[in-house]
Design a protein around this motif. Structure first.
Motif, short mmCIF file in Angstrom:
data_model
loop_
_atom_site.label_atom_id
_atom_site.label_comp_id
_atom_site.label_asym_id
_atom_site.label_seq_id
_atom_site.Cartn_x
_atom_site.Cartn_y
_atom_site.Cartn_z
N LYS A 98 -11.95 -23.72 16.72
CA LYS A 98 -13.14 -22.82 16.46
C LYS A 98 -12.66 -21.78 16.21
O LYS A 98 -12.93 -20.74 15.00
CB LYS A 98 -14.00 -23.28 17.42
N ALA A 102 -12.30 -18.98 13.13
CA ALA A 102 -12.58 -17.94 13.04
C ALA A 102 -11.13 -16.74 11.87
O ALA A 102 -11.26 -15.81 11.66
CB ALA A 102 -12.59 -17.60 13.87
N LYS A 103 -9.70 -17.54 11.88
CA LYS A 103 -8.87 -16.81 11.38
C LYS A 103 -8.40 -17.25 10.04
O LYS A 103 -7.31 -16.96 9.68
CB LYS A 103 -7.53 -16.72 12.30
N ASP A 105 -9.00 -19.19 6.13
CA ASP A 105 -9.69 -18.84 4.24
C ASP A 105 -10.28 -19.84 4.36
O ASP A 105 -11.02 -20.11 3.29
CB ASP A 105 -8.52 -17.85 3.32
N LYS A 127 -19.64 -22.36 9.60
CA LYS A 127 -19.35 -21.14 8.07
C LYS A 127 -20.53 -20.84 9.62
O LYS A 127 -19.99 -19.05 9.08
CB LYS A 127 -20.41 -21.84 7.34
N ILE A 129 -19.38 -19.39 12.19
CA ILE A 129 -18.14 -18.77 12.55
C ILE A 129 -17.04 -17.59 12.23
O ILE A 129 -16.93 -16.91 12.21
CB ILE A 129 -17.36 -20.11 13.78
N ASN A 130 -17.39 -18.23 10.89
CA ASN A 130 -16.72 -17.19 10.21
C ASN A 130 -17.36 -18.06 8.76
O ASN A 130 -17.10 -19.09 7.68
CB ASN A 130 -14.98 -18.00 9.52
N ARG A 132 -16.78 -16.60 5.41
CA ARG A 132 -16.13 -16.69 4.00
C ARG A 132 -15.39 -17.83 4.16
O ARG A 132 -14.28 -17.93 3.66
CB ARG A 132 -15.16 -15.13 4.97
N LEU A 133 -15.75 -18.86 5.29
CA LEU A 133 -14.73 -20.22 5.13
C LEU A 133 -14.73 -21.28 3.93
O LEU A 133 -16.09 -21.31 3.19
CB LEU A 133 -14.89 -21.03 6.14
#
Length: 411
Positions: A98, A102-103, A105, A127, A129-130, A132-133
């Motif tokens: 996870k 978070a880092k 793309d 999603k 967590i991020n 923009r993933l």
């Protein structure tokens, strides 16, 4: 982001960097389709982090040929990736994953649909967590639909997608394409989906799921076979090397092998007939139009082979190409690697230095962005090769913490 480069296709592309050099990809894929897609992204500069099961790795590590105990099969499909190990079944491994998400793309995976959800690592969780993933999944039958839980391999996609039904000798058995065509098409479609989602993210600020099916990919590739069926209700049959929509467009016997002749329109056809001193075939009622030539292809092929069978492949190709008509030889793999246009000019085979295998060649990338050409920046990773650098530099773990994770079989 990248270490010392093995090959730079075009030095002038240094002025612009690489197209995807600001994109980080987590690659959970195995065997062919997913790894192939991940390597395409890596060829254009994406920081692709291959995540494998500790102690085992990608199934493809067990596929030959081998050199120095290392799989060249795996090495070809996983170049331009950094490699780590991570046990996603452990709670600590899930938390580490996870943090990586978070880092990131893009996430690539080709598990059976639902596996990531059972691990608690499905898109709905990630999603949050991020947002923009880009979550790209490639499976045999896709993530929804009544067949979604069926296991899928390349040969199944070729069979159920229709490719085997139209490939082979007329009247013969269904024939699998000589390569993993379903897997390769799936990998390519996964990449296209990722690139579209990345572009959409520029507008919306949000990532999304990309869902690719191997069977869908094969179905889509059959293009006119389905159109012909919808039009006539006749099931397309195996047609050898002929094309169901154009003729002459086939392989023909030469004195020393076979040659390809492709007359894609009436002008080329008439020019070809004049070239081989068979102007009678222009006015022959059996060959007047493209549909008639397709219908009577075997009859016309016998006439054309009266000319080709008296000449070598090289003679035929030189004569026909000299008149501006498409023609070519049928290469075997050795001949392809020795063709200077393909091998050298188009750089479709790249020399690299693998840390275990040593010097080897890998396939080049067929996509050429002329100002940001593909590069082979690094060989495929050995299992867990980049554990220390990625866990330390990306997630800020200390050397002691990394050592502890390894002792607990988390990595």
């Amino acid at each position: 982001m990248m270490e010392q480069e093995i090959n730079i296709t075009d030095k002038k592309s240094d002025n612009y960097g690489q197209a995807l050099q600001d994109v980080r990809v987590l690659d959970l894929t195995r065997v062919v389709a997913g790894p192939y897609g991940g390597s395409i992204l890596g060829d254009f500069g994406a920081d692709v982090i291959k995540i494998e099961v500790p102690g085992k790795g990608d199934d493809a590590r067990g596929y030959g040929p081998y050199r120095n105990g290392e799989s060249m099969y795996y090495a070809n499909l996983n170049r331009n990736k950094r490699g780590i190990t991570l046990n996603l079944k452990s709670e600590e491994g899930k938390e580490i994953f996870k943090k990586l998400v978070a880092k990131a793309d893009v996430l690539l995976e080709n598990y059976r649909p639902g596996v990531m959800d059972k691990l608690g690592l499905g898109y709905d969780v990630l999603k949050e967590i991020n947002p923009r993933l880009i979550y790209a999944a490639c499976s045999g039958f896709g993530s929804y639909g009544r067949y979604s839980q069926r296991p899928g391999y390349d040969i199944i996609s070729q069979g159920m997608g229709g490719l085997m039904s139209i490939t082979g000798i007329p009247g013969g058995e269904p024939t699998r394409s000589g390569n993993a065509m379903g897997d390769i098409l799936g990998g390519m479609n996964m990449v296209m989906g990722v690139l579209m989602a990345l572009h959409a993210r520029e507008r919306t600020g949000l990532g999304q799921r990309v869902d690719v099916s191997l069977v869908d990919s094969v179905v889509s590739s059959l293009e006119n076979a389905y159109i012909r069926y919808f039009d006539s209700q006749e099931i397309p049959k195996r047609n050898g090397n002929a094309y169901a929509s154009i003729a002459p467009y086939d392989t023909y016997h030469a004195k020393d092998g076979f040659v390809i002749i492709a007359c894609g329109n009436q002008k080329l056809y008439e020019k070809f007939c004049r070239l081989i001193d068979r102007e009678d075939m222009i006015t022959d009622e059996r060959f007047l139009t493209v549909p008639l030539r397709v219908k009577n292809n075997l009859l016309q092929k016998a006439e054309i082979e009266k000319w080709t069978s008296e000449r070598t492949v090289k003679e035929i190709v030189d004569i026909i190409l000299g008149a501006g008509i498409p023609a070519g030889p049928i290469y075997d793999v050795r001949q392809i690697t020795e063709d200077e246009h393909i091998s050298d000019d188009r750089e479709m085979f790249i020399d690299i230095e693998h840390p275990v295998i040593g010097p080897m060649k890998v396939n080049g990338n067929p996509i050429k962005l002329m100002d940001m050409k593909p590069r082979i920046n690094r060989p495929a990773p050995t299992l867990g090769q980049d554990n220390v650098s990625i866990y330390r530099d990306v997630l800020d773990y200390s050397e002691d913490e990394i050592k502890h994770l390894k002792e607990k079989a988390v990595i």
